[in-house]
Design a protein around this motif. Structure first.
Motif, PDB file in Angstrom:
ATOM      1  N   SER A 188      -7.770   6.550   5.407  1.00  0.00           N
ATOM      2  CA  SER A 188      -6.415   6.003   5.538  1.00  0.00           C
ATOM      3  C   SER A 188      -5.975   5.857   6.990  1.00  0.00           C
ATOM      4  CB  SER A 188      -5.422   6.882   4.771  1.00  0.00           C
ATOM      5  OG  SER A 188      -5.811   6.987   3.420  1.00  0.00           O
ATOM      6  N   GLN A 191      -5.817   2.491   8.637  1.00  0.00           N
ATOM      7  CA  GLN A 191      -4.591   1.670   8.456  1.00  0.00           C
ATOM      8  C   GLN A 191      -3.785   1.679   9.756  1.00  0.00           C
ATOM      9  OE1 GLN A 191      -2.005   2.628   5.161  1.00  0.00           O
ATOM     10  NE2 GLN A 191      -3.693   3.272   3.831  1.00  0.00           N
ATOM     11  N   LEU A 230      -5.674  -2.278   2.850  1.00  0.00           N
ATOM     12  CA  LEU A 230      -4.289  -2.401   3.332  1.00  0.00           C
ATOM     13  C   LEU A 230      -3.886  -3.865   3.375  1.00  0.00           C
ATOM     14  CD1 LEU A 230      -1.707  -1.156   4.766  1.00  0.00           C
ATOM     15  CD2 LEU A 230      -2.880  -1.697   6.914  1.00  0.00           C
ATOM     16  N   VAL A 232      -0.418  -6.097   4.503  1.00  0.00           N
ATOM     17  CA  VAL A 232       0.948  -6.136   5.038  1.00  0.00           C
ATOM     18  C   VAL A 232       1.322  -7.603   5.246  1.00  0.00           C
ATOM     19  CG1 VAL A 232       2.524  -5.355   6.850  1.00  0.00           C
ATOM     20  CG2 VAL A 232       0.501  -3.977   6.302  1.00  0.00           C
ATOM     21  N   THR A 269       2.456   6.399   1.039  1.00  0.00           N
ATOM     22  CA  THR A 269       2.871   5.299   0.152  1.00  0.00           C
ATOM     23  C   THR A 269       4.023   5.766  -0.722  1.00  0.00           C
ATOM     24  OG1 THR A 269       1.026   5.964  -1.269  1.00  0.00           O
ATOM     25  CG2 THR A 269       0.734   3.957   0.031  1.00  0.00           C
ATOM     26  N   VAL A 304       3.217   0.729   0.963  1.00  0.00           N
ATOM     27  CA  VAL A 304       3.249   1.397   2.272  1.00  0.00           C
ATOM     28  C   VAL A 304       4.651   1.953   2.545  1.00  0.00           C
ATOM     29  CG1 VAL A 304       2.881   1.130   4.761  1.00  0.00           C
ATOM     30  CG2 VAL A 304       1.450  -0.144   3.132  1.00  0.00           C
ATOM     31  N   VAL A 308       5.643   4.863   7.787  1.00  0.00           N
ATOM     32  CA  VAL A 308       4.360   4.519   8.411  1.00  0.00           C
ATOM     33  C   VAL A 308       4.541   3.274   9.283  1.00  0.00           C
ATOM     34  CG1 VAL A 308       1.962   3.831   7.977  1.00  0.00           C
ATOM     35  CG2 VAL A 308       3.040   5.572   6.527  1.00  0.00           C
ATOM     36  N   SER A 316      10.045  -2.949   8.878  1.00  0.00           N
ATOM     37  CA  SER A 316       9.932  -2.760   7.431  1.00  0.00           C
ATOM     38  C   SER A 316      11.002  -3.534   6.651  1.00  0.00           C
ATOM     39  CB  SER A 316       9.999  -1.275   7.082  1.00  0.00           C
ATOM     40  OG  SER A 316      11.240  -0.745   7.494  1.00  0.00           O
ATOM     41  N   ALA A 323      -1.347  -0.271  -0.172  1.00  0.00           N
ATOM     42  CA  ALA A 323      -2.593   0.329   0.305  1.00  0.00           C
ATOM     43  C   ALA A 323      -3.298   0.979  -0.875  1.00  0.00           C
ATOM     44  CB  ALA A 323      -2.305   1.373   1.390  1.00  0.00           C
TER      45      ALA A 323
END
Ligand code: DAH
Length: 355
Positions: A188, A191, A230, A232, A269, A304, A308, A316, A323
């Motif tokens: 992880s 990421q 991952l 995004v 997550t 996510v 993070v 965000s 993920a």
């Protein structure tokens, strides 16, 4: 005994000796006994000078004839024995040209590599990149930036191989659990590396080895393989996560397999799930392989956590993502009904050669 009788006797003895000689070594003994420096014939030839003058020519001639006979007989027998010896060797060393040749066996990729590549192919087909990350990590990438609090149990020395760095070695306060360098316990952390380097859209997987201080048994290995994923982008929802992972499960286990998303907790997550796939042995009714549940757990996943994104400076409000992490050895075990994960690590070709 008269010299002439003696000469004839010698020739006879040589002939008898030769008939008995079965080897070149035995033949050599016969030769030395007659023609050698101290041989019987040599001795007689030497004593020739002591004969009365008038007897010498006749006796000399006889002696020469006997010597020629003896030499010829020895030569003939030597040829016979050498030929026999050669024939014996040829028939002993015979090469059977009808025997099948030695086959070079084809190598195959290890089952773990095969499944890892299969997962890579599935995601490359969906447009993902394949990333790499370090085996030796800092606590920042393995835990902190993944929103794992200081007191999270996975940080404890029982769950993590810490590496003592030389700078802090010898300092009184230094204990293993206080090192911030470790063998990664999960993929992880990649990421975080990828989000530090790339801006969204990000669609990536990262296959790799992870380490935990577990004693190897049927269900645990201290070193195993994960594939991290991952995504995004703008507008990514749980529906995208589910569609993607359903596709993955069916590609790996077969189109007829059902999936189930169970709520779970992972620090990085929110919400998080564990995904189960319906048992292939009983078709979901329940059997010993699935411990009568009808389901087999295969991966962890989730959306996510905005915290993070905060660590890597991704907005965000604008971006969201999902993920997931899959254990490759576990996929192998579930697909081939392996009773013991250690079979994957022992290098037994009778087992590995089947795949
Ligand atoms: N890193 C987790 C583990 O080792 C697996 C995992 C769970 C990875 C959820 C993820 C995820 O990316 O979202 O158990």
């Amino acid at each position: 005994m008269a010299m002439s009788d003696e000469l004839r006797a010698i020739q006879e003895r040589v002939e008898q000796g030769l008939a008995k000689a079965r080897t070149l070594e035995a033949l050599e003994q016969v030769r030395v006994a007659s023609l050698g420096k101290k041989g019987s014939l040599t001795a007689i030839m030497r004593s020739m000078g002591r004969l009365p003058k008038e007897e010498r020519p006749a006796m000399g001639q006889l002696a020469n004839t006997v010597r020629a006979n003896v030499e010829a007989a020895i030569g003939q027998r030597r040829e016979q024995l050498a030929k026999a010896a050669l024939e014996a060797r040829i028939s002993a060393e015979v090469a059977d040209v009808t025997l099948p040749g030695r086959r070079l066996s084809h190598g195959t990729e290890h089952l773990i590599s095969q499944i890892r590549e299969e997962i890579e192919d599935i995601f490359v087909g969906l447009g993902y990149t394949v990333e790499d990350g370090p085996f030796v990590e800092t606590t920042y990438y393995n835990f902190t930036a993944l929103n794992a609090p200081e007191d999270h149990p996975s940080r404890s020395a029982q769950d993590t191989f810490y590496v003592v760095d030389n700078a802090s070695k010898g300092k009184e306060s230094h204990a293993l659990g206080e090192s911030d360098v470790l063998l990664r316990t999960q993929t992880s952390g990649v990421q975080v590396h990828v989000m530090e380097e790339k801006r969204p859209p990000i669609y990536m997987i990262c296959p790799g080895t992870v380490f935990r201080p577990d004693t190897a048994d049927a269900n645990h290995l201290p070193q195993f393989t994960q594939v991290e994923g991952l995504v995004v982008d703008e507008g990514i929802t749980f529906g995208d996560l589910k569609g993607t992972l359903d596709h993955l499960c069916r590609e790996i286990f077969g189109q007829d397999r059902a999936t189930r998303y169970r709520p779970h907790f992972f620090p990085f997550t929110e919400p998080s799930c564990e995904v189960d796939v319906s048992c292939g042995v009983c078709g979901g009714v329940g059997c010993r392989f699935c411990k009568n549940t009808g389901w087999l757990e295969i991966l962890g996943c989730g959306m996510v956590d905005p915290n993070v994104f905060g660590y890597v400076g991704i907005d965000s409000e604008r971006y969201s993502g999902f993920a997931f992490g899959i254990g490759v050895e576990r996929v192998a075990a579930l697909r081939y009904d392996l009773p013991d994960l250690r079979m994957l690590m022992t290098g037994d070709m009778r087992f590995l050669g089947q795949f």
